[in-house]
Design an enzyme around this catalytic site. Structure first.
Site, PDB file in Angstrom:
ATOM      1  N   ALA A 214     -10.481 -41.903  -1.523  1.00 30.86           N
ATOM      2  CA  ALA A 214     -10.828 -41.073  -2.851  1.00 30.86           C
ATOM      3  C   ALA A 214     -11.671 -40.006  -2.461  1.00 30.86           C
ATOM      4  O   ALA A 214     -12.290 -39.671  -1.376  1.00 30.86           O
ATOM      5  CB  ALA A 214     -11.626 -41.926  -3.897  1.00 30.86           C
ATOM      6  N   LYS A 215     -12.139 -38.967  -3.425  1.00 29.13           N
ATOM      7  CA  LYS A 215     -13.198 -37.907  -3.198  1.00 29.13           C
ATOM      8  C   LYS A 215     -13.666 -37.307  -4.624  1.00 29.13           C
ATOM      9  O   LYS A 215     -12.531 -37.591  -5.596  1.00 29.13           O
ATOM     10  CB  LYS A 215     -12.289 -36.907  -2.443  1.00 29.13           C
ATOM     11  CG  LYS A 215     -13.393 -35.859  -1.734  1.00 29.13           C
ATOM     12  CD  LYS A 215     -13.528 -36.300  -0.533  1.00 29.13           C
ATOM     13  CE  LYS A 215     -14.737 -35.537   0.329  1.00 29.13           C
ATOM     14  NZ  LYS A 215     -14.663 -35.977   1.696  1.00 29.13           N
ATOM     15  N   GLY A 216     -14.801 -36.713  -4.518  1.00 30.91           N
ATOM     16  CA  GLY A 216     -15.217 -36.263  -5.967  1.00 30.91           C
ATOM     17  C   GLY A 216     -16.185 -34.958  -5.561  1.00 30.91           C
ATOM     18  O   GLY A 216     -16.203 -34.849  -4.363  1.00 30.91           O
TER      19      GLY A 216
END
Ligand code: NAD
Length: 530
Positions: A214-216
């Protein structure tokens, strides 16, 4: 060999090559380019790397070929031609950028941001061409699972309200909870976060840790906000994410412009929104926390430490002596500065450094610890460091060293800059620093690459250790963390190196093959619900 599948191509293109518009522009450009190249070929004569094209009344026109270090100063004396498209137009920019003159045409086309996500998918396709993975599984992996975009208001110090945009993209959780950093940067957008989330899935798969990808990020320039405002932004963003993050579901960590302090704010906000009885059971909702707040020893330096373990391993494999070897680093934040400081302990010499404020150089070597102290006291910037001379980007990229550690942002090593580099090994600290076109040039020039998804995986490995320690209420000392990290990252390197030998491919393609093979196996074993 099967040509790339349509499912890889269908995604959210923003008018770049591959769309109808992009294809037509490309055709026109090719026709025009062919005509102009014909004229160009008639005129040019080789002059020790400077190709003299023609002399008109007003201009002495010279063509600067890439990758000829040392000629910049000479070339700078003259007005130049665009060496990218060879349109024979005089550049409208005041000085060369990255060793090339760019014509008006180039400026127009390069104003579009390169799609990192397209690059990531191209890499998947390349591995797929070699191994012929299951098509359905590739379909799943070529897409993200969940994408969240939040717009949230924050009251600034002056009383005004600012609405900010944040992202969290969850690419895949077949191997375990989603895992990936949070980035604060003005260029953050959904394309970048999608790409980085996908890279996280490959990274966790290669290293055999039970996490997904994931990444944000939040689209902002942290320099424009006070610490108080940054705290409010972080807390409100965390609140906006709500249950889309969680200790057993999706676990953020630091990335560009975020640090242990920001993780502590996320943890505190998350803990404050759950029932009092749950509070102490969610300390592993983020990793990369300060040690006092449940962080792991060795996490702060983990990515740099992992890079150095792999450089050591590469050196051993290649009979290369690190003592006295030279290196340069792009980005002197968490990853770049730790990598430099730890590499110094092997007797390697730091010769040049570049960050967002500029580049510095010292033939005899720059002391990485002294530079780190300077940077800490000067807003995180290398500019003005008194014990080195300041150089421009072009000079930095052409510096002759043994090892280059890009540890800043993506798309830095393109087909153009790859020609300029004068190095033996690139150890990719940053995510996505090399474009597929840049990769081809590196390969043709025989420059070794330890690819990002392997090279910078030390961070997520020690994040996994932090998560485990939190779950078990344990505290490991730094020696134990380093030993475990060394074992895990070196065995990942060996898996990738062996795959490269088996399939006769470069390390990046091999890393991709290792990652997708593991995911393919898991999907095949479990099947697809329902
Ligand atoms: P950071 O914010 O601590 O440092 C970033 C550095 O890059 C700064 O020195 C900044 O000045 C420099 N920089 C920014 N834009 C630049 C430009 N245009 N040209 C040259 N330098 C520029 O970030 P970080 O945590 O060190 O992350 C750096 C890279 O490593 C990113 O690609 C990140 O995704 C990757 N990474 C970080 C971690 C981690 O644990 N922090 C783990 C894996 C990968």
């Amino acid at each position: 060999m099967e040509i790339s599948h349509s499912f890889f191509r269908r995604r959210r293109s923003n008018g770049g090559a591959g769309t109808r518009l992009g294809t037509e522009v490309a055709k026109d450009y090719s026709r025009e380019r062919r005509q102009r190249m014909k004229k160009f070929d008639q005129n040019r004569k080789d002059l020790n790397g400077l190709k003299h094209i023609s002399t008109s009344k007003d201009w002495k026109l010279l063509y600067f070929e890439h990758g000829r270090p040392g000629l910049e100063e000479e070339v700078r004396k003259f007005k130049g031609l665009c060496s990218y498209c060879e349109l024979n137009e005089i550049c409208s920019l005041p000085k060369p950028v990255t060793g090339v003159w760019r014509c008006k045409y180039y400026k127009a086309t390069s104003s579009k941001k390169t799609s990192l996500y397209e690059n990531v998918i191209k890499q998947l396709e390349m591995a797929e061409d070699i191994v012929h993975f299951d098509r359905d599984i590739c379909k799943i992996l070529a897409d993200t699972m969940n994408e969240l975009v939040v717009h949230f208001p924050v009251k600034m110090d002056d009383g005004n309200v600012k609405v900010l945009t944040g992202y969290r993209v969850q690419h895949n959780n077949a191997l375990g909870p989603f895992k990936g950093g949070l980035r604060f940067h003005p260029l953050v957008d959904i394309d970048e976060i999608r790409a980085l989330a996908t890279l996280m899935t490959w990274k966790t798969a290669i290293t055999n840790i039970p996490f997904g990808g994931a990444k944000g990020g939040i689209q902002l320039d942290p320099a424009e906000f006070s610490p108080k405002e940054l705290e409010k932004i972080t807390r409100r963003f965390t609140y906006s994410l709500g249950n889309n993050i969680g200790p057993e579901y999706d676990i953020p960590a630091p990335d560009v412009n975020t640090n242990p302090q920001i993780m502590a704010w996320i943890l505190d906000t998350y803990m404050s929104t759950v029932a009092p009885t749950e509070r102490n059971r969610c300390i592993h909702v983020v990793t990369g926390k300060p040690v006092e707040s449940g962080g792991s020893q060795g996490r702060n330096k983990a990515t740099g430490q992992g890079i150095v373990f792999l450089i050591e391993k590469w050196a051993k494999d290649h009979g290369f002596n690190l003592k006295g070897a030279t290196f340069m680093v792009q980005g002197y934040g968490n990853v770049g500065s730790w990598a430099a400081r730890l590499l110094k302990r092997h007797g390697a010499k730091l010769i040049a450094v570049e960050d967002v404020s500029g580049a510095i150089y010292r033939k005899e070597s720059i002391d990485p610890d002294d530079l780190a102290d300077y940077v800490k006291e000067h807003n995180g910037l290398v500019q003005g460091y008194p014990r080195a001379q300041s150089i421009d980007h072009e000079r930095f990229m052409t510096t002759k060293v043994d090892i280059f550690i890009p540890a800043a942002l993506e798309n830095q090593i393109t087909s153009e800059t790859a020609e300029l580099l004068n190095v033996k090994l690139i150890a990719e600290g940053a995510n996505g620093p090399t474009t597929p076109e840049g990769d081809k040039v590196l390969l043709s020039r025989g420059i070794d690459v330890i690819p990002d998804i392997l090279c910078n995986s030390g961070g997520v490995i020690v994040s996994y250790f932090e998560w485990l320690q939190n779950k078990r209420s344990e505290f490991w000392d730094v020696r134990e963390v380093d030993q475990k990290l060394h074992k895990m990252i070196v065995s990942a390197y060996e898996r990738v190196r062996d795959a490269a030998r088996r399939h006769k491919v470069d390390m990046r393609t091999a890393a991709q093959i290792v990652a997708v093979s593991r995911l393919e196996m898991v999907y095949k074993e479990r099947g697809i619900f329902p």
